[in-house]
Design a protein around this motif. Structure first.
Motif, PDB file in Angstrom:
ATOM      1  N   ALA A  20      -6.456  -9.167  13.038  1.00 20.07           N
ATOM      2  CA  ALA A  20      -5.757  -7.977  13.543  1.00 20.07           C
ATOM      3  C   ALA A  20      -4.876  -7.337  12.477  1.00 20.07           C
ATOM      4  CB  ALA A  20      -4.929  -8.336  14.769  1.00 20.07           C
ATOM      5  N   SER A  21      -4.240  -8.159  11.637  1.00 21.10           N
ATOM      6  CA  SER A  21      -3.374  -7.635  10.576  1.00 21.10           C
ATOM      7  C   SER A  21      -4.179  -6.823   9.568  1.00 21.10           C
ATOM      8  CB  SER A  21      -2.664  -8.798   9.880  1.00 21.10           C
ATOM      9  OG  SER A  21      -1.950  -8.335   8.777  1.00 21.10           O
ATOM     10  N   THR A  22      -5.318  -7.333   9.158  1.00 19.00           N
ATOM     11  CA  THR A  22      -6.164  -6.614   8.202  1.00 19.00           C
ATOM     12  C   THR A  22      -6.731  -5.350   8.834  1.00 19.00           C
ATOM     13  OG1 THR A  22      -6.722  -8.678   7.095  1.00 19.00           O
ATOM     14  CG2 THR A  22      -8.183  -6.806   6.702  1.00 19.00           C
ATOM     15  N   LEU A  23      -7.091  -5.417  10.100  1.00 21.18           N
ATOM     16  CA  LEU A  23      -7.614  -4.238  10.790  1.00 21.18           C
ATOM     17  C   LEU A  23      -6.560  -3.138  10.856  1.00 21.18           C
ATOM     18  CD1 LEU A  23     -10.216  -3.264  11.991  1.00 21.18           C
ATOM     19  CD2 LEU A  23      -9.493  -4.161  14.199  1.00 21.18           C
ATOM     20  N   ALA A  24      -5.287  -3.502  11.080  1.00 18.27           N
ATOM     21  CA  ALA A  24      -4.206  -2.509  11.078  1.00 18.27           C
ATOM     22  C   ALA A  24      -4.102  -1.846   9.714  1.00 18.27           C
ATOM     23  CB  ALA A  24      -2.877  -3.162  11.457  1.00 18.27           C
ATOM     24  N   ARG A  25      -4.263  -2.624   8.642  1.00 14.81           N
ATOM     25  CA  ARG A  25      -4.241  -2.065   7.288  1.00 14.81           C
ATOM     26  C   ARG A  25      -5.416  -1.117   7.063  1.00 14.81           C
ATOM     27  NH1 ARG A  25      -2.425  -7.052   3.335  1.00 14.81           N
ATOM     28  NH2 ARG A  25      -0.606  -7.653   4.544  1.00 14.81           N
ATOM     29  N   LEU A  26      -6.595  -1.510   7.535  1.00 12.15           N
ATOM     30  CA  LEU A  26      -7.786  -0.663   7.367  1.00 12.15           C
ATOM     31  C   LEU A  26      -7.672   0.642   8.145  1.00 12.15           C
ATOM     32  CD1 LEU A  26     -10.614  -3.346   7.525  1.00 12.15           C
ATOM     33  CD2 LEU A  26      -9.774  -2.139   5.502  1.00 12.15           C
ATOM     34  N   HIS A  27      -6.990   0.616   9.269  1.00 11.42           N
ATOM     35  CA  HIS A  27      -6.810   1.827  10.079  1.00 11.42           C
ATOM     36  C   HIS A  27      -5.654   2.696   9.597  1.00 11.42           C
ATOM     37  CE1 HIS A  27      -9.201   0.024  13.611  1.00 11.42           C
ATOM     38  NE2 HIS A  27      -9.930   0.910  12.979  1.00 11.42           N
ATOM     39  N   GLY A  28      -4.954   2.260   8.551  1.00 10.84           N
ATOM     40  CA  GLY A  28      -3.836   3.044   8.035  1.00 10.84           C
ATOM     41  C   GLY A  28      -2.578   2.902   8.858  1.00 10.84           C
ATOM     42  N   ALA A  29      -2.519   1.907   9.746  1.00 12.66           N
ATOM     43  CA  ALA A  29      -1.346   1.685  10.591  1.00 12.66           C
ATOM     44  C   ALA A  29      -0.346   0.748   9.934  1.00 12.66           C
ATOM     45  CB  ALA A  29      -1.776   1.118  11.947  1.00 12.66           C
ATOM     46  N   ALA A  30      -0.705   0.159   8.792  1.00  8.42           N
ATOM     47  CA  ALA A  30       0.163  -0.738   8.039  1.00  8.42           C
ATOM     48  C   ALA A  30      -0.150  -0.555   6.554  1.00  8.42           C
ATOM     49  CB  ALA A  30      -0.072  -2.188   8.453  1.00  8.42           C
ATOM     50  N   CYS A  31       0.818  -0.886   5.719  1.00  8.37           N
ATOM     51  CA  CYS A  31       0.623  -0.776   4.262  1.00  8.37           C
ATOM     52  C   CYS A  31      -0.550  -1.648   3.839  1.00  8.37           C
ATOM     53  CB  CYS A  31       1.896  -1.201   3.542  1.00  8.37           C
ATOM     54  SG  CYS A  31       1.728  -1.234   1.734  1.00  8.37           S
ATOM     55  N   ILE A  32      -1.455  -1.101   3.053  1.00 10.95           N
ATOM     56  CA  ILE A  32      -2.631  -1.835   2.605  1.00 10.95           C
ATOM     57  C   ILE A  32      -2.257  -3.007   1.696  1.00 10.95           C
ATOM     58  CG2 ILE A  32      -3.066  -0.327   0.613  1.00 10.95           C
ATOM     59  CD1 ILE A  32      -5.716  -1.995   2.921  1.00 10.95           C
ATOM     60  N   ILE A  33      -1.125  -2.939   1.014  1.00  8.84           N
ATOM     61  CA  ILE A  33      -0.704  -3.990   0.094  1.00  8.84           C
ATOM     62  C   ILE A  33       0.042  -5.118   0.816  1.00  8.84           C
ATOM     63  CG2 ILE A  33       0.636  -4.525  -1.989  1.00  8.84           C
ATOM     64  CD1 ILE A  33      -1.757  -2.651  -2.495  1.00  8.84           C
ATOM     65  N   CYS A  34       1.090  -4.775   1.577  1.00  9.65           N
ATOM     66  CA  CYS A  34       1.958  -5.812   2.152  1.00  9.65           C
ATOM     67  C   CYS A  34       1.864  -5.941   3.666  1.00  9.65           C
ATOM     68  CB  CYS A  34       3.411  -5.562   1.751  1.00  9.65           C
ATOM     69  SG  CYS A  34       4.140  -4.072   2.480  1.00  9.65           S
ATOM     70  N   GLY A  35       1.255  -4.970   4.336  1.00 15.95           N
ATOM     71  CA  GLY A  35       1.128  -5.035   5.792  1.00 15.95           C
ATOM     72  C   GLY A  35       2.324  -4.503   6.555  1.00 15.95           C
ATOM     73  N   ASP A  36       3.328  -3.970   5.843  1.00 18.93           N
ATOM     74  CA  ASP A  36       4.533  -3.428   6.490  1.00 18.93           C
ATOM     75  C   ASP A  36       4.149  -2.252   7.383  1.00 18.93           C
ATOM     76  OD1 ASP A  36       7.113  -2.758   7.202  1.00 18.93           O
ATOM     77  OD2 ASP A  36       7.651  -1.944   5.241  1.00 18.93           O
TER      78      ASP A  36
END
Length: 70
Positions: A20-36
């Protein structure tokens, strides 16, 4: 008739399935680098995943701290 080679995959490439964390990054909902997820995220380009029969491009975002790391 010449046989064309398939294009090399774009970089960077991530494998699926993802959590789920990586999917949020892929969707642009979290920073691609740190997940913030807090603060303002700005566009940071694209990453690509393999769908098995092709490539999927994802428009990703970066937090203020990682904007320069693009």
């Amino acid at each position: 008739m010449a046989v064309l080679s398939p294009p090399s995959p774009p970089q960077p490439v991530l494998g699926l399935p993802v959590d789920a964390s990586t999917l949020a990054r892929l969707h642009g909902a979290a920073c691609i680098i740190c997940g913030d997820r807090s603060g303002s995220l700005t566009p940071a380009g694209y990453v690509y995943t393999s769908s098995g029969s092709g490539w999927l491009g994802w428009a990703v975002a970066a937090c203020p701290r990682h904007r320069e790391a693009q």
